[in-house]
Design a protein around this motif. Structure first.
Motif, PDB file in Angstrom:
ATOM      1  N   ASN A  96      37.472  43.903  37.180  1.00  0.00           N
ATOM      2  CA  ASN A  96      36.656  42.976  37.975  1.00  0.00           C
ATOM      3  C   ASN A  96      36.670  41.580  37.359  1.00  0.00           C
ATOM      4  OD1 ASN A  96      35.864  44.801  39.887  1.00  0.00           O
ATOM      5  ND2 ASN A  96      33.855  45.216  38.995  1.00  0.00           N
ATOM      6  N   LYS A 128      39.842  40.178  38.478  1.00  0.00           N
ATOM      7  CA  LYS A 128      39.907  39.980  39.932  1.00  0.00           C
ATOM      8  C   LYS A 128      39.051  38.799  40.385  1.00  0.00           C
ATOM      9  CE  LYS A 128      38.621  43.892  41.900  1.00  0.00           C
ATOM     10  NZ  LYS A 128      38.428  45.138  42.679  1.00  0.00           N
ATOM     11  N   TYR A 129      37.833  38.713  39.805  1.00  0.00           N
ATOM     12  CA  TYR A 129      36.902  37.679  40.259  1.00  0.00           C
ATOM     13  C   TYR A 129      36.951  36.488  39.305  1.00  0.00           C
ATOM     14  CZ  TYR A 129      35.667  41.663  43.052  1.00  0.00           C
ATOM     15  OH  TYR A 129      35.759  42.736  43.903  1.00  0.00           O
ATOM     16  N   ASP A 169      33.592  37.041  31.186  1.00  0.00           N
ATOM     17  CA  ASP A 169      34.628  36.287  31.903  1.00  0.00           C
ATOM     18  C   ASP A 169      34.111  34.897  32.224  1.00  0.00           C
ATOM     19  OD1 ASP A 169      33.596  36.024  34.744  1.00  0.00           O
ATOM     20  OD2 ASP A 169      33.585  38.208  34.637  1.00  0.00           O
ATOM     21  N   GLN A 189      29.598  44.875  48.197  1.00  0.00           N
ATOM     22  CA  GLN A 189      30.515  43.810  47.753  1.00  0.00           C
ATOM     23  C   GLN A 189      29.886  42.467  48.098  1.00  0.00           C
ATOM     24  OE1 GLN A 189      34.079  45.249  50.041  1.00  0.00           O
ATOM     25  NE2 GLN A 189      34.952  45.452  48.002  1.00  0.00           N
ATOM     26  N   GLY A 229      39.270  45.772  46.936  1.00  0.00           N
ATOM     27  CA  GLY A 229      38.180  46.633  46.462  1.00  0.00           C
ATOM     28  C   GLY A 229      37.566  47.458  47.567  1.00  0.00           C
ATOM     29  N   ILE A 230      36.745  48.435  47.141  1.00  0.00           N
ATOM     30  CA  ILE A 230      35.985  49.187  48.133  1.00  0.00           C
ATOM     31  C   ILE A 230      34.512  49.228  47.753  1.00  0.00           C
ATOM     32  CG2 ILE A 230      37.760  50.658  49.160  1.00  0.00           C
ATOM     33  CD1 ILE A 230      37.114  52.727  47.012  1.00  0.00           C
ATOM     34  N   GLY A 231      34.165  48.629  46.633  1.00  0.00           N
ATOM     35  CA  GLY A 231      32.756  48.551  46.261  1.00  0.00           C
ATOM     36  C   GLY A 231      32.222  49.785  45.564  1.00  0.00           C
ATOM     37  N   LEU A 274      31.580  49.599  40.360  1.00  0.00           N
ATOM     38  CA  LEU A 274      30.395  49.436  39.515  1.00  0.00           C
ATOM     39  C   LEU A 274      29.428  50.615  39.642  1.00  0.00           C
ATOM     40  CD1 LEU A 274      29.569  45.622  39.779  1.00  0.00           C
ATOM     41  CD2 LEU A 274      30.631  46.857  37.881  1.00  0.00           C
TER      42      LEU A 274
HETATM   43  P1  ADP Z   1      34.908  46.111  44.238  1.00  0.00           P
HETATM   44  O1  ADP Z   1      35.761  47.289  44.580  1.00  0.00           O
HETATM   45  O2  ADP Z   1      34.538  45.265  45.410  1.00  0.00           O
HETATM   46  O3  ADP Z   1      35.443  45.290  43.089  1.00  0.00           O
HETATM   47  P2  ADP Z   1      32.686  46.841  42.477  1.00  0.00           P
HETATM   48  O4  ADP Z   1      31.653  47.907  42.663  1.00  0.00           O
HETATM   49  O5  ADP Z   1      33.560  46.943  41.270  1.00  0.00           O
HETATM   50  O6  ADP Z   1      33.520  46.800  43.806  1.00  0.00           O
HETATM   51  O7  ADP Z   1      31.935  45.446  42.438  1.00  0.00           O
HETATM   52  C1  ADP Z   1      30.981  45.123  43.460  1.00  0.00           C
HETATM   53  C2  ADP Z   1      30.991  43.619  43.737  1.00  0.00           C
HETATM   54  O8  ADP Z   1      30.432  42.922  42.605  1.00  0.00           O
HETATM   55  C3  ADP Z   1      32.387  43.026  43.911  1.00  0.00           C
HETATM   56  O9  ADP Z   1      32.838  43.167  45.242  1.00  0.00           O
HETATM   57  C4  ADP Z   1      32.154  41.560  43.514  1.00  0.00           C
HETATM   58  O10 ADP Z   1      31.671  40.838  44.629  1.00  0.00           O
HETATM   59  C5  ADP Z   1      31.051  41.642  42.461  1.00  0.00           C
HETATM   60  N1  ADP Z   1      31.569  41.547  41.059  1.00  0.00           N
HETATM   61  C6  ADP Z   1      31.773  42.587  40.204  1.00  0.00           C
HETATM   62  N2  ADP Z   1      32.193  42.150  39.001  1.00  0.00           N
HETATM   63  C7  ADP Z   1      32.260  40.800  39.089  1.00  0.00           C
HETATM   64  C8  ADP Z   1      32.619  39.757  38.166  1.00  0.00           C
HETATM   65  N3  ADP Z   1      32.996  40.011  36.913  1.00  0.00           N
HETATM   66  N4  ADP Z   1      32.546  38.469  38.609  1.00  0.00           N
HETATM   67  C9  ADP Z   1      32.154  38.195  39.882  1.00  0.00           C
HETATM   68  N5  ADP Z   1      31.801  39.124  40.791  1.00  0.00           N
HETATM   69  C10 ADP Z   1      31.859  40.410  40.409  1.00  0.00           C
END
Ligand code: ADP
Length: 221
Positions: A122, A125-126, A150, A169, A176-178, A181
């Motif tokens: 993540n 990705k973000y 990050d 999300q 992603g699928i949410g 986490l």
């Molecule tokens: P996803 O499959 O969408 O990555 P996650 O459950 O891993 O699902 O994360 C849920 C949401 O939390 C993500 O869609 C994103 O919007 C946000 N997110 C998670 N980690 C980060 C991060 N390090 N920085 C910014 N946003 C994040």
């Protein structure tokens, strides 16, 4: 998370996408190499999504949840860094780690790997191209702490409590699928730990995991 209907739905959606892509190509009379290439790209991305989902679901299978292994945290973190190397390189992201006093603790190394992998993935990705991601591990007396830092896009403050909910999300994204986490949270609680998030928009995020150093007899299920 163990809702069979939503799991079935999550698997059906990518299958429908793949089927539709193949149908379009089959009915196109003058399909050229570019059409095949773009169809393959969609199928590849969709298969990757399905495979990620299956990984997630399989690892939450209770029969795999043995918690009595001595964890070699340095090795787990090194594996995560190595396996995410290509993804980080694609965005020119600097991925590093530091360890101060390795913890002496028990748990499940596959699940701990998956937990740190999801958080670091993540963080990549973000993030913007050229960003930084660091995993820090530190232990003192009876506790240890792992931080994933990050300097990416950040998480809106009113969504910090929601991101751990299955399928949540902040903004819909293609890869992603949410569920990542939600799985992280269950793995952290299985290891009797806690998770905290600090984030500032456009500055970055910190996921802070704190755990007790566990003895083998506390962890046998
Ligand atoms: P996803 O499959 O969408 O990555 P996650 O459950 O891993 O699902 O994360 C849920 C949401 O939390 C993500 O869609 C994103 O919007 C946000 N997110 C998670 N980690 C980060 C991060 N390090 N920085 C910014 N946003 C994040």
């Amino acid at each position: 998370m163990n809702n069979n209907k939503s799991i079935a739905h999550e698997l059906r959606t990518p299958l429908t996408i793949i089927k539709a892509q193949i149908d379009v190509l089959n009915t196109q009379e003058n399909a050229g190499i570019e059409d095949y290439q773009s169809t393959l790209k969609v199928i590849e991305r969709t298969v990757l999504k399905m495979s990620n989902l299956l990984d997630t679901l399989l690892e939450i299978d209770p029969s795999k949840n043995r918690l009595d292994e001595l964890l070699n945290m340095e090795e787990i973190i090194q594996d995560v860094i190595e396996d995410l190397g290509v993804l980080a390189a694609q965005k020119n992201i600097q991925l590093s780690y530091s360890i101060k006093n390795s913890p002496q603790t028990y748990g499940n190394s596959i699940l701990m790997y998956r937990c740190l992998y999801n958080l670091a993935e993540n963080a990549i990705k973000y993030n913007q191209c050229g960003g930084k991601v660091e995993i820090q591990c530190e232990s003192c007396q009876k506790k240890y702490c792992i931080r994933i830092l990050d300097n990416g896009i950040g998480i809106p403050s009113d969504e910090l409590d929601l991101i751990f909910k299955p399928y949540y999300q902040c903004s819909k994204n293609q890869d992603g699928i949410g569920l990542g986490l939600a799985l992280v949270q269950s793995i952290v609680s299985m290891h009797q730990g806690e998770i905290q998030v600090r984030s500032e928009m456009n500055q970055g995020s910190q996921f802070i995991l704190s755990f007790p150093q566990l003895k083998k007899e506390n962890m046998t299920v």
